[in-house]
Design a protein around this motif. Structure first.
Motif, PDB file in Angstrom:
ATOM      1  N   UNK A  95       0.790  -1.228   0.000  1.00 31.50           N
ATOM      2  CA  UNK A  95       0.000   0.000   0.000  1.00 31.50           C
ATOM      3  C   UNK A  95       0.815   1.267   0.000  1.00 31.50           C
ATOM      4  N   UNK A  96       2.040   1.208   0.526  1.00 31.19           N
ATOM      5  CA  UNK A  96       2.854   2.416   0.581  1.00 31.19           C
ATOM      6  C   UNK A  96       3.312   2.896  -0.784  1.00 31.19           C
ATOM      7  N   UNK A  97       3.418   1.957  -1.723  1.00 28.14           N
ATOM      8  CA  UNK A  97       3.888   2.302  -3.065  1.00 28.14           C
ATOM      9  C   UNK A  97       2.892   1.843  -4.137  1.00 28.14           C
ATOM     10  N   UNK A  98       1.615   1.805  -3.770  1.00 28.98           N
ATOM     11  CA  UNK A  98       0.601   1.475  -4.759  1.00 28.98           C
ATOM     12  C   UNK A  98       0.084   0.059  -4.637  1.00 28.98           C
ATOM     13  N   UNK A  99      -0.676  -0.347  -5.641  1.00 23.04           N
ATOM     14  CA  UNK A  99      -1.294  -1.669  -5.660  1.00 23.04           C
ATOM     15  C   UNK A  99      -0.273  -2.731  -6.040  1.00 23.04           C
ATOM     16  N   UNK A 100      -0.720  -3.995  -6.072  1.00 23.12           N
ATOM     17  CA  UNK A 100       0.161  -5.091  -6.465  1.00 23.12           C
ATOM     18  C   UNK A 100       0.718  -4.869  -7.871  1.00 23.12           C
ATOM     19  N   UNK A 101      -0.153  -4.440  -8.794  1.00 23.46           N
ATOM     20  CA  UNK A 101       0.287  -4.194 -10.175  1.00 23.46           C
ATOM     21  C   UNK A 101       1.246  -3.015 -10.248  1.00 23.46           C
ATOM     22  N   UNK A 102       1.004  -1.989  -9.428  1.00 26.84           N
ATOM     23  CA  UNK A 102       1.915  -0.838  -9.382  1.00 26.84           C
ATOM     24  C   UNK A 102       3.305  -1.270  -8.945  1.00 26.84           C
ATOM     25  N   UNK A 103       3.359  -2.183  -7.980  1.00 27.86           N
ATOM     26  CA  UNK A 103       4.648  -2.641  -7.471  1.00 27.86           C
ATOM     27  C   UNK A 103       5.425  -3.430  -8.521  1.00 27.86           C
TER      28      UNK A 103
END
Length: 369
Positions: A95-103
């Motif tokens: 959650x700190x750096x976005x969703x699973x796909x964002x990571x």
């Protein structure tokens, strides 16, 4: 007085320089060191003078206390110990750096150096990685499954090469435990119970196919939205290992938990390919050594958490959840419905005519004979 002031100023500047050189950059990541370092090395006996001070970001799909985050924290402790503190690994909660796909995108683009990720969120990118969505593929015995994940050539060589085409290098595969179903309104103990059932899934197309084979209506969704969706009835059920169901409190808004053991939640320890290839051989060796050590550690960690949360769910009088244990006959009925999905994988998903699945099935058979 002036001499004292000057001396104090020099001392402060010196300390600041050391902190900067050691990679203290004030990032918002969680502090390393949350894991239990018991069982790790007693410190490296190797000369670390050639290792430059550096900081690596390590993102996970889970939060502090859950298996992936604790894995990253333990990894951070061991790397720091082996490099005499020269390498700092910063674990990041989900959650700190976005969703699973964002990571996944962050890792590809070099925004972070390391990630624990689920193949279920890379299915639209690496088609072959969807092999983990096949139900009843791995043995029921978790230790055997972990051994296969650790040693499989189909996974650690063939599948990893597919990820490297996208700038991601998997260093290991490991289980977070057997997957179970939770549900509201309907107790799931036979395939027909899934008919028109709104099931939350990850984004892998093959996961969608797996639940459509049961007659369900799969709905891809990030886990950060899931509790609310279950509570409001947007979806009726979901699948996860027991520890995650309990720690995320999904059982609070579900009436049933079916111990189906229909799949394994497989995680990958991954790195940005270009970044990792740019490390010195010495540092690469330390990373690989630590990843290998972590296979036994994480197996014990997931086992402990899954056992503890099963008891928590069974004994939660404030949020009673009926735990349904399937008989072998009931599980076989689900297996029969799931088997044709393997043909779908070979014919519609795989870009190598199912070669990786074929080799993996041979390895599974050899491991269970």
């Amino acid at each position: 007085m002036f001499k004292k002031y000057l001396f104090g100023l020099i001392a402060i500047l010196s300390i600041s320089f050391v902190l900067v050189a050691c990679g203290g950059n004030g990032d918002s990541g969680e502090e390393a060191g949350g894991g239990d370092s018991s069982g790790g090395d007693e410190g490296s006996s190797e000369d670390t003078s050639n290792i430059e001070a550096q900081t690596w970001r390590f993102v996970t799909e889970e939060v502090q206390g859950q298996v992936q985050y604790e894995y990253a924290a333990e990894f951070a402790d061991r790397i720091s110990e082996k490099t005499d503190g020269k390498i700092t690994v910063e674990p990041y909660e989900y959650g700190g750096l976005g969703s699973e796909s964002d990571q996944v995108e962050l890792l590809q683009n070099g925004g972070v150096e390391m990630a624990v990720m689920s193949p279920g969120f890379t299915g639209n990118m690496v088609a072959e990685g969807q092999v983990f969505a096949l139900h009843f593929l791995f043995p029921d015995d978790l230790q055997t499954t972990q051994d296969i994940l650790t040693n499989s050539e189909a996974l650690n060589t063939d599948l990893s090469a597919r990820y490297e085409e996208f700038g991601i290098t998997p260093l290991s595969y490991w289980t977070e435990g057997a997957m179970q179903w939770t549900s509201s309104d309907v107790k799931i103990d036979e395939p027909s119970d899934f008919e028109n059932f709104k099931m939350r899934t990850q984004t892998s197309p093959l996961i969608l196919e797996s639940y459509e084979a049961y007659g369900a209506e799969p709905t891809p969704m990030s886990w950060s939205e899931l509790y609310t969706a279950l509570d409001r009835g947007t979806v009726q059920g979901q699948e996860n290992p027991i520890f995650f169901i309990g720690d995320a409190s999904f059982h609070e808004v579900q009436e049933y938990m079916t111990l189906s053991n229909h799949n394994n939640y497989v995680a990958m320890t991954t790195v940005n390919t270009d970044w990792f290839n740019g490390l010195s051989e010495e540092v690469q060796g330390i990373v690989n050594e630590t990843v290998d050590e972590m296979q036994d550690w994480v197996f014990e960690e997931q086992n402990k958490q899954n056992e503890e949360f099963l008891e928590t769910i069974k004994n939660d009088d404030n949020n009673p959840t009926e735990v349904v244990e399937l008989t072998e006959e009931q599980r076989q009925a689900f297996k029969d419905e799931a088997m044709p999905v393997r043909d779908f994988y070979r014919e519609e998903v795989s870009t190598v005519d199912g070669e990786i699945l074929d080799k993996l099935e041979e390895e599974i058979q050899a491991a269970t004979e």
